[in-house]
Enzyme design. Structure first.
Site, PDB file in Angstrom:
ATOM      1  N   VAL A 165       0.814  -1.220   0.000  1.00  0.00           N
ATOM      2  CA  VAL A 165       0.000   0.000   0.000  1.00  0.00           C
ATOM      3  C   VAL A 165       0.845   1.266   0.000  1.00  0.00           C
ATOM      4  CG1 VAL A 165      -2.013  -1.064   1.071  1.00  0.00           C
ATOM      5  CG2 VAL A 165      -0.241  -0.086   2.534  1.00  0.00           C
ATOM      6  N   SER A 172      11.720   5.596  -0.008  1.00  0.00           N
ATOM      7  CA  SER A 172      13.135   5.352   0.256  1.00  0.00           C
ATOM      8  C   SER A 172      13.318   4.560   1.548  1.00  0.00           C
ATOM      9  CB  SER A 172      13.884   6.690   0.349  1.00  0.00           C
ATOM     10  OG  SER A 172      13.285   7.510   1.339  1.00  0.00           O
ATOM     11  N   PHE A 173      12.311   4.605   2.437  1.00  0.00           N
ATOM     12  CA  PHE A 173      12.379   3.920   3.728  1.00  0.00           C
ATOM     13  C   PHE A 173      12.207   2.412   3.589  1.00  0.00           C
ATOM     14  CE2 PHE A 173       7.996   5.005   2.821  1.00  0.00           C
ATOM     15  CZ  PHE A 173       7.352   3.795   3.037  1.00  0.00           C
ATOM     16  N   GLY A 174      11.457   1.953   2.571  1.00  0.00           N
ATOM     17  CA  GLY A 174      11.084   0.551   2.456  1.00  0.00           C
ATOM     18  C   GLY A 174       9.674   0.443   1.919  1.00  0.00           C
ATOM     19  N   ILE A 175       8.862  -0.486   2.466  1.00  0.00           N
ATOM     20  CA  ILE A 175       7.493  -0.651   1.981  1.00  0.00           C
ATOM     21  C   ILE A 175       6.513  -0.739   3.152  1.00  0.00           C
ATOM     22  CG2 ILE A 175       8.207  -1.849  -0.133  1.00  0.00           C
ATOM     23  CD1 ILE A 175       7.192  -4.460   1.194  1.00  0.00           C
ATOM     24  N   VAL A 176       5.245  -0.433   2.850  1.00  0.00           N
ATOM     25  CA  VAL A 176       4.149  -0.685   3.781  1.00  0.00           C
ATOM     26  C   VAL A 176       3.200  -1.640   3.080  1.00  0.00           C
ATOM     27  CG1 VAL A 176       2.243   0.295   5.112  1.00  0.00           C
ATOM     28  CG2 VAL A 176       4.339   1.626   4.794  1.00  0.00           C
ATOM     29  N   LYS A 196       4.822  -1.866   8.276  1.00  0.00           N
ATOM     30  CA  LYS A 196       5.864  -1.058   7.646  1.00  0.00           C
ATOM     31  C   LYS A 196       7.194  -1.782   7.821  1.00  0.00           C
ATOM     32  CE  LYS A 196       7.819   3.622   7.552  1.00  0.00           C
ATOM     33  NZ  LYS A 196       7.709   4.994   8.074  1.00  0.00           N
ATOM     34  N   ASP A 208       7.155  15.863   8.707  1.00  0.00           N
ATOM     35  CA  ASP A 208       6.732  15.523   7.343  1.00  0.00           C
ATOM     36  C   ASP A 208       5.205  15.481   7.250  1.00  0.00           C
ATOM     37  OD1 ASP A 208       7.123  15.030   4.653  1.00  0.00           O
ATOM     38  OD2 ASP A 208       7.420  12.867   4.900  1.00  0.00           O
TER      39      ASP A 208
END
Length: 402
Positions: A69, A73-77, A92, A188
């Site tokens: 979803v 740059s952090f990864g995925i959720v 996450k 953010d």
């Protein structure tokens, strides 16, 4: 497009996370366990162990990864389903440097508020390449404010004012909590990081990957926050900013909901400042000094402020314009606080005794404040909590014999 915010400043990791120690909200100091079923993608099952502290029995919990979803740059959720309970959650998954603590995890453990996404538990997983990932298991909320706004824009409609009020009020309530109780700056705030439940219209602030507890006198990185929502002091390179950068961002979100498009759509950092100056006018030397003392001798083209009532359409309620003007101030100290924003007359409709959603259903809880009111004046509290709610609370208190 918005620029991705950089990775937050790291925190030193005290020790490697042991495999069998649980990590839920009741175990504030525990480290996360490891999971079986690594390289989790759609259709994979991830199993981990939770509990095992304070007399709790250990139990295995398994998640089926259903769909991605969110990516960054952090990864995925990804959305996942708990096989034991059928509950849908959001997980996450972020790459974890073994040398550091994950700040997002530390902050989320400390937070508990109806308008802030809640952490259920977390676990580590590894890949065949020996990469370590931290998995944050959170409540699942299906929509974002960004997608809700896009729905109206695509239909060539403006978001109804009642929803603007409802969503912004809850966003400010979440900000008031994180700013005062754990003392966290989100860094953010944007429509993509505001979750909306389409049935109840409850709002939750999410994604604390850039968040930080700000310590006075301690420098912070200025390249933070997505561009359209970036406070001017950040564009000026300030490193000793305050939680008022979130207030600026929230002001940008308010304006976007009212306009149907971003107020300051800069194409670069410099262009972002140009867009702001086109509306607020050229900052005075004093305003520049408040943002960053190093820029006071810099010469800016002299541009007059665009009147706020001309920024918005003619039928815009004056209360909406007044609130936007109080949020979008050059001087950080002149911006109203999140609690002051909640008490603003723009939100008075939400405080009426018989106020409800357009479909006749009740609003989500709006007045169940937590510790964020601890240092507030009685006058502010009376503006925040309407009389009919105070009467009901008193009635309930005496009826329960407390």
């Amino acid at each position: 497009m918005d620029q991705p915010a950089p990775a937050p400043e790291p925190m030193l990791l005290d020790a490697q996370p042991p495999a069998a120690v649980a990590c839920d909200k009741k175990q504030q100091e525990g480290e996360a366990p490891y999971a079986e079923g690594n390289d989790a993608v759609t259709g994979h099952i991830i199993s981990t162990t939770i509990g095992g502290k304070n007399g709790e029995p250990k139990r295995t919990i398994s998640y089926m990864a259903e769909r991605v979803v969110g990516t960054g740059s952090f990864g995925i959720v990804f959305q996942a389903k708990c096989l034991e309970t059928g509950e849908t959650v959001a997980i996450k998954k972020v790459l974890q440097d073994r040398r550091y603590k994950n700040r997002e995890l530390q902050l989320m453990r400390a937070m508990d508020h109806p308008n802030v996404i809640s952490l259920k538990h977390c676990f580590f997983s590894t890949t065949s390449r020996d990469e370590l990932f931290l998995n944050l298991v959170m409540e699942y909320v299906p929509e974002t404010l960004y997608r809700v706004l896009k729905h109206y824009s695509n239909a060539n409609h403006r978001m109804p004012l009642i929803y603007v009020k409802l969503y912004m009020y809850q966003l400010f309530r979440g900000l008031a909590y994180i700013h005062t109780v754990p003392g966290v700056c989100h860094r953010d705030v944007k429509p993509q990081n505001v979750l909306v439940d389409p049935l109840t219209h409850q709002v939750k602030l999410c994604d604390f990957g850039s968040a930080k507890t700000l310590v006075p006198g301690e420098p912070n990185i200025s390249y933070i926050c997505s561009r359209y929502y970036r406070a001017p002091e950040l564009i000026f390179g300030a490193t000793e900013y305050t939680t008022s950068i979130d207030i600026w961002s929230a002001g940008c979100v308010l304006a976007e909901l009212l306009l149907g498009q971003p107020l300051f759509p800069g194409e670069s950092a410099v262009d972002q400042l140009v867009e702001i100056i086109k509306v607020l006018g050229t900052p005075t030397r004093e305003e520049i000094r408040c943002m960053n003392p190093n820029y006071t001798e810099f010469r800016f083209p002299q541009i007059k402020a665009h009147p706020w009532h001309k920024v918005f359409h003619k039928r815009m309620p004056p209360e909406a314009i007044d609130l936007a003007s109080r949020l979008l101030q050059y001087s950080p100290s002149l911006r109203c606080t999140a609690l002051d924003a909640c008490a603003h007359p723009f939100f008075d409709e939400l405080r009426e005794p018989n106020a409800r959603l357009p479909n006749g259903r009740p609003f989500p809880p709006l007045f169940n404040f937590k510790h964020e009111l601890a240092n507030s004046s009685q006058e502010l509290i009376s503006r925040l909590i309407p009389e009919h709610v105070r009467r009901q609370a008193t009635h309930n208190f005496f009826n329960t014999g407390s």
